[in-house]
Design a protein around this motif. Structure first.
Motif, PDB file in Angstrom:
ATOM      1  N   UNK A  88      -2.645 -13.790   7.430  1.00 17.53           N
ATOM      2  CA  UNK A  88      -1.722 -14.911   7.199  1.00 17.53           C
ATOM      3  C   UNK A  88      -2.120 -15.751   5.987  1.00 17.53           C
ATOM      4  N   UNK A  89      -1.130 -16.279   5.314  1.00 15.86           N
ATOM      5  CA  UNK A  89      -1.396 -17.228   4.230  1.00 15.86           C
ATOM      6  C   UNK A  89      -1.760 -16.594   2.900  1.00 15.86           C
ATOM      7  N   UNK A  90      -1.616 -15.288   2.789  1.00 10.65           N
ATOM      8  CA  UNK A  90      -1.950 -14.616   1.523  1.00 10.65           C
ATOM      9  C   UNK A  90      -0.828 -14.850   0.509  1.00 10.65           C
ATOM     10  N   UNK A  91      -1.219 -15.168  -0.725  1.00 11.86           N
ATOM     11  CA  UNK A  91      -0.213 -15.449  -1.741  1.00 11.86           C
ATOM     12  C   UNK A  91      -0.140 -14.389  -2.832  1.00 11.86           C
ATOM     13  N   UNK A  92      -1.318 -13.819  -3.186  1.00 13.03           N
ATOM     14  CA  UNK A  92      -1.273 -12.775  -4.219  1.00 13.03           C
ATOM     15  C   UNK A  92      -2.105 -11.571  -3.787  1.00 13.03           C
ATOM     16  N   UNK A  93      -1.724 -10.405  -4.305  1.00 12.62           N
ATOM     17  CA  UNK A  93      -2.387  -9.178  -3.869  1.00 12.62           C
ATOM     18  C   UNK A  93      -2.431  -8.163  -5.012  1.00 12.62           C
ATOM     19  N   UNK A  94      -3.543  -7.427  -5.058  1.00 12.80           N
ATOM     20  CA  UNK A  94      -3.682  -6.392  -6.074  1.00 12.80           C
ATOM     21  C   UNK A  94      -4.180  -5.132  -5.374  1.00 12.80           C
ATOM     22  N   UNK A  95      -3.491  -4.006  -5.596  1.00 16.78           N
ATOM     23  CA  UNK A  95      -3.885  -2.781  -4.906  1.00 16.78           C
ATOM     24  C   UNK A  95      -3.921  -1.616  -5.869  1.00 16.78           C
TER      25      UNK A  95
ATOM     26  N   UNK B  69       0.831  -1.207   0.000  1.00 14.76           N
ATOM     27  CA  UNK B  69       0.000   0.000   0.000  1.00 14.76           C
ATOM     28  C   UNK B  69       0.867   1.259   0.000  1.00 14.76           C
ATOM     29  N   UNK B  70       1.968   1.227   0.775  1.00 17.79           N
ATOM     30  CA  UNK B  70       2.870   2.378   0.822  1.00 17.79           C
ATOM     31  C   UNK B  70       3.432   2.699  -0.553  1.00 17.79           C
ATOM     32  N   UNK B  71       3.736   1.633  -1.313  1.00 18.45           N
ATOM     33  CA  UNK B  71       4.293   1.818  -2.660  1.00 18.45           C
ATOM     34  C   UNK B  71       3.230   2.392  -3.599  1.00 18.45           C
ATOM     35  N   UNK B  72       2.002   1.856  -3.489  1.00 23.29           N
ATOM     36  CA  UNK B  72       0.916   2.326  -4.354  1.00 23.29           C
ATOM     37  C   UNK B  72       0.668   3.817  -4.108  1.00 23.29           C
ATOM     38  N   UNK B  73       0.698   4.235  -2.816  1.00 25.38           N
ATOM     39  CA  UNK B  73       0.470   5.648  -2.503  1.00 25.38           C
ATOM     40  C   UNK B  73       1.615   6.500  -3.056  1.00 25.38           C
ATOM     41  N   UNK B  74       2.831   5.987  -2.915  1.00 24.59           N
ATOM     42  CA  UNK B  74       3.977   6.786  -3.359  1.00 24.59           C
ATOM     43  C   UNK B  74       3.992   6.968  -4.883  1.00 24.59           C
TER      44      UNK B  74
ATOM     45  N   UNK C 258       0.337   4.468  -8.614  1.00 27.10           N
ATOM     46  CA  UNK C 258       0.008   3.470  -9.653  1.00 27.10           C
ATOM     47  C   UNK C 258      -0.473   2.160  -9.026  1.00 27.10           C
ATOM     48  N   UNK C 259      -1.329   1.443  -9.761  1.00 30.62           N
ATOM     49  CA  UNK C 259      -1.774   0.136  -9.249  1.00 30.62           C
ATOM     50  C   UNK C 259      -0.599  -0.833  -9.137  1.00 30.62           C
ATOM     51  N   UNK C 260      -0.725  -1.826  -8.299  1.00 34.96           N
ATOM     52  CA  UNK C 260       0.342  -2.806  -8.132  1.00 34.96           C
ATOM     53  C   UNK C 260      -0.298  -4.183  -8.059  1.00 34.96           C
ATOM     54  N   UNK C 261       0.264  -5.120  -8.814  1.00 34.55           N
ATOM     55  CA  UNK C 261      -0.246  -6.489  -8.740  1.00 34.55           C
ATOM     56  C   UNK C 261       0.899  -7.429  -8.438  1.00 34.55           C
ATOM     57  N   UNK C 262       0.786  -8.171  -7.342  1.00 38.67           N
ATOM     58  CA  UNK C 262       1.813  -9.154  -7.005  1.00 38.67           C
ATOM     59  C   UNK C 262       1.209 -10.538  -7.193  1.00 38.67           C
ATOM     60  N   UNK C 263       1.696 -11.226  -8.210  1.00 38.77           N
ATOM     61  CA  UNK C 263       1.188 -12.590  -8.427  1.00 38.77           C
ATOM     62  C   UNK C 263       1.654 -13.491  -7.292  1.00 38.77           C
ATOM     63  N   UNK C 264       2.828 -13.118  -6.719  1.00 40.98           N
ATOM     64  CA  UNK C 264       3.371 -13.896  -5.600  1.00 40.98           C
ATOM     65  C   UNK C 264       3.976 -12.904  -4.601  1.00 40.98           C
TER      66      UNK C 264
END
Ligand code: ADP
Length: 593
Positions: free
Chosen positions: A117-124, A91-96, A99-105
């Motif tokens: 806990x246990x999260x593998x992918x995230x999109x912000x 989230x800190x990176x997205x605010x800075x 731009x959107x950020x997608x981490x497949x892993x």
């Protein structure tokens, strides 16, 4: 899977965007910011194939992304768990970057913070209002590479309405806050002009400030007259704090102490960065404190604290400063009234005291005249006026006697009121005390044809009391009962342990006590006079009963003597129904023990 949950493709995605847009416009009047955020994340969770959806908000300083609300697939809500510096974490990176950020892993991302806990992918995606980034919306999954371009497009599409919804809700809340500030200022002004006791007034203002403006902690303190300590006069909070009214600290100590010694207001957006902060409660994050001044002199402070950082702004400060001015005025007024009252009392005391001397002169003169009359009579000088003169002198002496009793009574009452009377506590058998008083009144009672009865529940009942004072209390109550009870009536003196019900109502902090009652079948007292008759010089006018008018000091004395023992006194009565005067004294210990 929830009914509305589906894979996002083409038209369906648009439909969802539409629904989300509805949320954007749906800032209901009553809906708080929390409600709006929760509604959004809940909706996004229902409509996407994610295991967690959350919203983070950028703080006022623009330095931190503070986690606001998130919801997990199993329905668990997570609130305000974490904050991330701008530039750090997803989230800190997205605010800075904006731009959107997608981490497949997520494990590949260096500064990833596992909120769930246990999260593998995230999109912000960033939440933007115009050019400014107010927060982030993110969806997370327990599987790697879970989200596709469609979700990314969708999140970007809804980011604007979501940001607007949050922004509007904030504006709305601010607006409401300003309105409340104004209403409150208005109300504080009008409370001050009504004549309430200072302490009660201050407590009311502090309660109002907290409730109306939604702060979690508000307190007010006054500097002791010698300027050595700052003492808390009122607190209002829903937080778990150790502080109590009466708590004192040195000027200079903590934020409040600093405000008092500098005479300047302080606004602390984040207490964790403030070196002089002494924690009131663990969860306090921000604080605002203003001095209460009369002219240049600081007489106290008004303080508010919150669980949120940046909870207070300049307009809150202005409200507090205005309220502080009003309080200063009220304190000044009360203090000058106090001073005037004290001067009046001192003067009254001097006058009363000085009345004794001329009275003694009159008494001695009367004695002398009486003696001369007797001597003349003995020497055979008896004239037609001798008998009359004797009666005149008798009557003048009786009046002097009455006046002496009154003056002594007044002086004694003033001494107890001023707290100058030391109680001489001694173990006293209640049955003996009552028997003594009843014995000495029996003759008067039979002369007045009033039945006098006594009932003491146990002969072993004992209490540590000032025997002389309590005897006088009972004598006073008994004398009144006789005075206001007609021939053929009855008067009953009772004593016994205080029943639990009465104890709870009258001596809530005491384990046991003794209850005394004096009941009569006399004329009774109107309920609207029940409080007043315990005040000095309070007499109840009863036209047909003028002979019985006293000066109204008896019950005032009784009340002071009972209060000095840490007890309580009251009356139950109605016109024509007789009266029952009762008082309770804590057993075994006086208020000084
Ligand atoms: P005083 O008797 O000198 O007037 P007190 O302080 O003893 O003064 O009483 C105040 C008033 O309370 C009295 O004027 C009287 O009207 C009322 N009062 C007190 N005791 C009784 C009683 N037992 N019955 C009716 N009225 C009473």
């Amino acid at each position: 899977m929830g009914e509305g949950r589906k894979d996002l493709r083409g038209l369906e995605g648009l439909e969802l965007a539409n629904r989300i847009y509805e949320i954007g416009t749906l800032v209901h009047k009553e809906g708080s910011l929390d409600d709006v955020i929760k509604a959004i994340v809940q909706r996004v969770l229902e409509e996407t194939d994610s295991d967690y959806v959350g919203i983070g908000l950028v703080d006022e300083a623009g330095e931190q992304v503070v986690h606001a609300w998130g919801v997990m697939r199993d329905g668990t809500w997570i609130q305000g768990q974490h904050s991330q510096a701008v530039g750090v974490g997803v989230t800190g990176t997205v605010v800075e970057t904006g731009k959107p950020l997608y981490l497949e892993d997520v494990s590949t991302f260096e500064s990833y913070y596992p909120l769930v806990e246990g999260i593998a992918s995230e999109m912000a995606v960033p939440l933007k209002v115009g050019e400014s980034i107010i927060g982030t919306l993110d969806i997370e999954s327990r599987s790697q590479g879970k989200f596709s371009k469609t979700e990314m497009a969708l999140l970007q599409l809804i980011a604007t309405p979501v940001a607007l919804a949050i922004h509007n809700s904030r504006l709305f809340q601010e607006e409401r806050h300003r309105l409340r500030q104004l209403t409150l200022l208005n109300r504080v002004g009008s409370t001050i002009t009504s004549t309430v006791e200072l302490e009660e007034l201050i407590q009311r203002i502090v309660d109002d400030l907290r409730q109306e403006l939604g702060y979690e902690f508000v307190a007010m303190g006054l500097v002791d007259p010698d300027g050595k300590r700052l003492r808390l006069s009122a607190i209002s909070t829903d937080m778990d704090v150790d502080l109590k009214v009466g708590h004192s600290q040195e000027p200079g100590e903590g934020v409040a102490g600093m405000v008092v010694s500098m005479g300047e207001s302080v606004l602390i957006h984040d207490v964790s960065r403030f070196h002089n902060y002494v924690p009131t409660a663990k969860e306090v994050a921000s604080e605002m404190c203003v001095p209460i001044k009369t002219g240049e002199r600081v007489i106290g402070m008004l303080d508010a604290e919150s669980r949120q950082t940046h909870a207070f702004d300049d307009s809150d400060l202005l409200v507090f400063e205005t309220v502080a001015d009003t309080i200063a005025q009220a304190v000044e007024n009360a203090r000058s009234l106090d001073l005037a009252e004290r001067m009046r009392e001192d003067l009254a005391r001097m006058v009363i005291h000085d009345m004794r001397n001329p009275l003694t002169v009159v008494q001695t003169t009367l004695e002398y005249l009486e003696h001369s009359l007797e001597t003349l009579a003995k020497n055979g000088h008896v004239t037609t006026s001798t008998g009359r003169n004797r009666r005149y002198i008798e009557s003048a002496k009786a009046s002097c006697e009455q006046l002496t009793v009154m003056i002594n009574g007044l002086l004694e009452l003033q001494r107890i009121e001023a707290g100058e009377m030391e109680l001489e506590l001694e173990p006293t058998k209640v049955s003996e005390l009552v028997a003594g008083i009843v014995d000495s009144t029996a003759i008067v009672a039979s002369a007045m044809q009033v039945d006098l009865l006594a009932k003491v529940e146990s002969t072993t009942l004992e209490a540590r009391i000032d025997r002389r004072l309590i005897t006088r209390v009972l004598e006073n109550l008994l004398a009144n009962a006789m005075k206001y009870t007609p021939e053929g009536g009855s008067v009953m003196v009772e004593a016994g342990p205080v029943p639990v019900r009465v104890l709870e109502a009258r001596l809530p902090n005491t384990a046991s006590g003794i209850l005394f009652s004096v009941r009569d079948t006399g004329r009774g007292i109107d309920p609207e006079d029940h409080e007043r008759i315990f005040e000095k010089f309070a007499v109840v006018e009863v036209k047909a009963d003028d002979r019985k008018r006293g000066v109204g000091l008896g019950l005032a004395f009784c009340r002071q003597a009972v209060l000095a023992h840490g007890g309580d006194i009251w009356v139950e009565s109605a016109p024509g129904k007789g009266s029952a005067f009762s008082f309770v004294l804590p057993t075994g210990h006086g208020p000084t023990d």
